[in-house]
Design a protein around this motif. Sequence first.
Motif, PDB file in Angstrom:
ATOM      1  N   PHE A 156      28.701  22.575  19.081  1.00  0.00           N
ATOM      2  CA  PHE A 156      27.863  21.379  19.118  1.00  0.00           C
ATOM      3  C   PHE A 156      28.657  20.192  18.565  1.00  0.00           C
ATOM      4  O   PHE A 156      29.599  20.357  17.801  1.00  0.00           O
ATOM      5  N   SER A 157      28.252  19.020  19.007  1.00  0.00           N
ATOM      6  CA  SER A 157      28.952  17.808  18.597  1.00  0.00           C
ATOM      7  C   SER A 157      28.486  17.369  17.218  1.00  0.00           C
ATOM      8  O   SER A 157      27.311  17.498  16.873  1.00  0.00           O
ATOM      9  N   LEU A 158      29.429  16.827  16.428  1.00  0.00           N
ATOM     10  CA  LEU A 158      29.072  16.282  15.123  1.00  0.00           C
ATOM     11  C   LEU A 158      28.543  14.859  15.247  1.00  0.00           C
ATOM     12  O   LEU A 158      28.001  14.307  14.296  1.00  0.00           O
ATOM     13  N   GLU A 159      28.723  14.280  16.408  1.00  0.00           N
ATOM     14  CA  GLU A 159      28.193  12.943  16.665  1.00  0.00           C
ATOM     15  C   GLU A 159      26.813  13.066  17.304  1.00  0.00           C
ATOM     16  O   GLU A 159      26.566  13.942  18.120  1.00  0.00           O
ATOM     17  N   ASN A 160      25.925  12.155  16.944  1.00  0.00           N
ATOM     18  CA  ASN A 160      24.572  12.213  17.498  1.00  0.00           C
ATOM     19  C   ASN A 160      24.516  11.792  18.954  1.00  0.00           C
ATOM     20  O   ASN A 160      23.829  12.403  19.765  1.00  0.00           O
ATOM     21  N   THR A 161      25.246  10.752  19.283  1.00  0.00           N
ATOM     22  CA  THR A 161      25.197  10.257  20.650  1.00  0.00           C
ATOM     23  C   THR A 161      26.580   9.819  21.117  1.00  0.00           C
ATOM     24  O   THR A 161      27.487   9.606  20.311  1.00  0.00           O
ATOM     25  N   THR A 162      26.702   9.693  22.433  1.00  0.00           N
ATOM     26  CA  THR A 162      27.916   9.171  23.051  1.00  0.00           C
ATOM     27  C   THR A 162      27.522   8.066  24.013  1.00  0.00           C
ATOM     28  O   THR A 162      26.483   8.162  24.674  1.00  0.00           O
ATOM     29  N   HIS A 163      28.339   7.036  24.081  1.00  0.00           N
ATOM     30  CA  HIS A 163      28.045   5.927  24.981  1.00  0.00           C
ATOM     31  C   HIS A 163      28.597   6.220  26.365  1.00  0.00           C
ATOM     32  O   HIS A 163      29.775   6.551  26.531  1.00  0.00           O
ATOM     33  N   TYR A 164      27.727   6.104  27.381  1.00  0.00           N
ATOM     34  CA  TYR A 164      28.138   6.293  28.762  1.00  0.00           C
ATOM     35  C   TYR A 164      28.170   4.926  29.451  1.00  0.00           C
ATOM     36  O   TYR A 164      28.149   3.899  28.796  1.00  0.00           O
ATOM     37  N   ASP A 165      28.281   4.920  30.769  1.00  0.00           N
ATOM     38  CA  ASP A 165      28.399   3.637  31.466  1.00  0.00           C
ATOM     39  C   ASP A 165      27.297   2.664  31.055  1.00  0.00           C
ATOM     40  O   ASP A 165      27.552   1.504  30.756  1.00  0.00           O
ATOM     41  N   GLU A 166      26.084   3.145  31.093  1.00  0.00           N
ATOM     42  CA  GLU A 166      24.939   2.314  30.672  1.00  0.00           C
ATOM     43  C   GLU A 166      23.993   3.194  29.874  1.00  0.00           C
ATOM     44  O   GLU A 166      23.327   4.061  30.443  1.00  0.00           O
ATOM     45  N   GLY A 167      23.939   3.002  28.590  1.00  0.00           N
ATOM     46  CA  GLY A 167      23.022   3.771  27.757  1.00  0.00           C
ATOM     47  C   GLY A 167      23.718   4.817  26.916  1.00  0.00           C
ATOM     48  O   GLY A 167      24.941   4.974  26.960  1.00  0.00           O
ATOM     49  N   TYR A 168      22.894   5.525  26.152  1.00  0.00           N
ATOM     50  CA  TYR A 168      23.405   6.508  25.202  1.00  0.00           C
ATOM     51  C   TYR A 168      22.613   7.807  25.343  1.00  0.00           C
ATOM     52  O   TYR A 168      21.392   7.784  25.519  1.00  0.00           O
ATOM     53  N   MET A 169      23.313   8.928  25.241  1.00  0.00           N
ATOM     54  CA  MET A 169      22.651  10.235  25.262  1.00  0.00           C
ATOM     55  C   MET A 169      23.381  11.188  24.333  1.00  0.00           C
ATOM     56  O   MET A 169      24.593  11.084  24.153  1.00  0.00           O
ATOM     57  N   THR A 170      22.620  12.128  23.784  1.00  0.00           N
ATOM     58  CA  THR A 170      23.244  13.206  23.026  1.00  0.00           C
ATOM     59  C   THR A 170      23.821  14.212  24.011  1.00  0.00           C
ATOM     60  O   THR A 170      23.477  14.211  25.206  1.00  0.00           O
ATOM     61  N   VAL A 171      24.669  15.089  23.505  1.00  0.00           N
ATOM     62  CA  VAL A 171      25.224  16.144  24.354  1.00  0.00           C
ATOM     63  C   VAL A 171      24.094  17.019  24.904  1.00  0.00           C
ATOM     64  O   VAL A 171      24.107  17.422  26.073  1.00  0.00           O
ATOM     65  N   GLU A 172      23.113  17.297  24.070  1.00  0.00           N
ATOM     66  CA  GLU A 172      21.973  18.109  24.520  1.00  0.00           C
ATOM     67  C   GLU A 172      21.250  17.432  25.682  1.00  0.00           C
ATOM     68  O   GLU A 172      20.877  18.082  26.673  1.00  0.00           O
ATOM     69  N   GLN A 173      21.056  16.130  25.585  1.00  0.00           N
ATOM     70  CA  GLN A 173      20.362  15.411  26.647  1.00  0.00           C
ATOM     71  C   GLN A 173      21.157  15.421  27.949  1.00  0.00           C
ATOM     72  O   GLN A 173      20.584  15.536  29.032  1.00  0.00           O
ATOM     73  N   VAL A 174      22.474  15.299  27.843  1.00  0.00           N
ATOM     74  CA  VAL A 174      23.310  15.367  29.039  1.00  0.00           C
ATOM     75  C   VAL A 174      23.178  16.739  29.692  1.00  0.00           C
ATOM     76  O   VAL A 174      23.020  16.865  30.910  1.00  0.00           O
ATOM     77  N   ASN A 175      23.217  17.795  28.876  1.00  0.00           N
ATOM     78  CA  ASN A 175      23.066  19.142  29.406  1.00  0.00           C
ATOM     79  C   ASN A 175      21.715  19.326  30.080  1.00  0.00           C
ATOM     80  O   ASN A 175      21.610  19.898  31.172  1.00  0.00           O
ATOM     81  N   LEU A 176      20.664  18.835  29.432  1.00  0.00           N
ATOM     82  CA  LEU A 176      19.327  18.962  30.005  1.00  0.00           C
ATOM     83  C   LEU A 176      19.213  18.187  31.308  1.00  0.00           C
ATOM     84  O   LEU A 176      18.573  18.648  32.266  1.00  0.00           O
ATOM     85  N   LEU A 177      19.830  17.007  31.353  1.00  0.00           N
ATOM     86  CA  LEU A 177      19.826  16.208  32.579  1.00  0.00           C
ATOM     87  C   LEU A 177      20.462  16.981  33.727  1.00  0.00           C
ATOM     88  O   LEU A 177      19.910  17.081  34.828  1.00  0.00           O
ATOM     89  N   LEU A 178      21.648  17.564  33.484  1.00  0.00           N
ATOM     90  CA  LEU A 178      22.377  18.275  34.532  1.00  0.00           C
ATOM     91  C   LEU A 178      21.656  19.547  34.964  1.00  0.00           C
ATOM     92  O   LEU A 178      21.692  19.931  36.138  1.00  0.00           O
ATOM     93  N   LYS A 179      20.971  20.212  34.027  1.00  0.00           N
ATOM     94  CA  LYS A 179      20.233  21.419  34.367  1.00  0.00           C
ATOM     95  C   LYS A 179      18.976  21.110  35.159  1.00  0.00           C
ATOM     96  O   LYS A 179      18.539  21.911  35.991  1.00  0.00           O
TER      97      LYS A 179
END
Length: 321
Positions: A183-206
């Motif tokens: 798991f990431s030690l950072e809460n969020t990462t900045h993408y092209d537009e907006g911010y998501m946690t690693v968990e949210q990115v995984n949930l989005l892709l699933k």
Amino acid sequence: MNDTQNNTAIPEGHPVHTYFQETDIIHKLLEELAITNPMTEAQKFFNIFNELYTIEKRFQRKENQLFPYLEKRGWNGPSQGMWSFHDNLRDQFRLMRKDIDARDFETIKINTPYLINGIYRLMQVEETVLFPNALEILTDADWIEMRAGEEEIGWMLPKAPLPYPKEEYVHPSQDFTQREMTFSLENTTHYDEGYMTVEQVNLLLKTMPLDITYVDENDKVIFYNRGEERVFPRSAGIIGREVRFCHPPKSVGTVLEILDKFRKGEQNESAFWINYKERLIYIRYFAVRDAQKNYKGVIEMSQDITDIKNIEGEKRLLDWK
């Protein structure tokens, strides 16, 4: 050959032990199918045929789990030769399914021995060549990883086999294993537009109703999403695998041509649509390039568009009730 003859030295839960358990099941089904008359015992014949058709799970485990590990150890033969054998049997199953639906008992009776003999020949090669060599070539660590990856595909068995190796309880006070943090030690990462946690990115892709596979610039599979209902089965064994070994031999040439055109910058997208298990599947390939237009790989996207294609008119109201 049966499980007790072939598998006595292999611990339960080991992938090869599981293959031999399935072999026993397949032998019994083939024997029953051979003596069942589809004309006078139609329902019994169809039930046996449907149970035998679950051999597809065995094919998928071999193609997506066992073969990739053999490739890593330098043995590519099964990926090329045996996969074609699987596809031939799939064609026979598909043709017999059509005959069953049409209740064409004469044709069923003629074609059944060909299916039975083909499966017997395949199991003979498995038992005398594939499995003995795999046990020699692969390490125990390979088998442990493979067993974990098999969960996603499943088995022909009435219930899941035991874990491998057998799980043993270790008291927390005695557990000194150095584990890799997943798991990431950072809460969020900045993408092209907006911010998501690693968990949210995984949930989005699933959650996306698409099969997505990312092949890098070296033609190696580095990612696929684990949707609830994938169109084409995948398992963890394909990560790091050359993409040309991830497709049936008859379509490899097309895939390699797409990669070549993308790498040269001559094309950026390619699309296909096929009928698969009575569903219309839309498959698209997209070249991935960075800001400087350097080639960074390919995204393969597959989607079941059967229901989308049938949409007509408009729907503006919620009709859950």
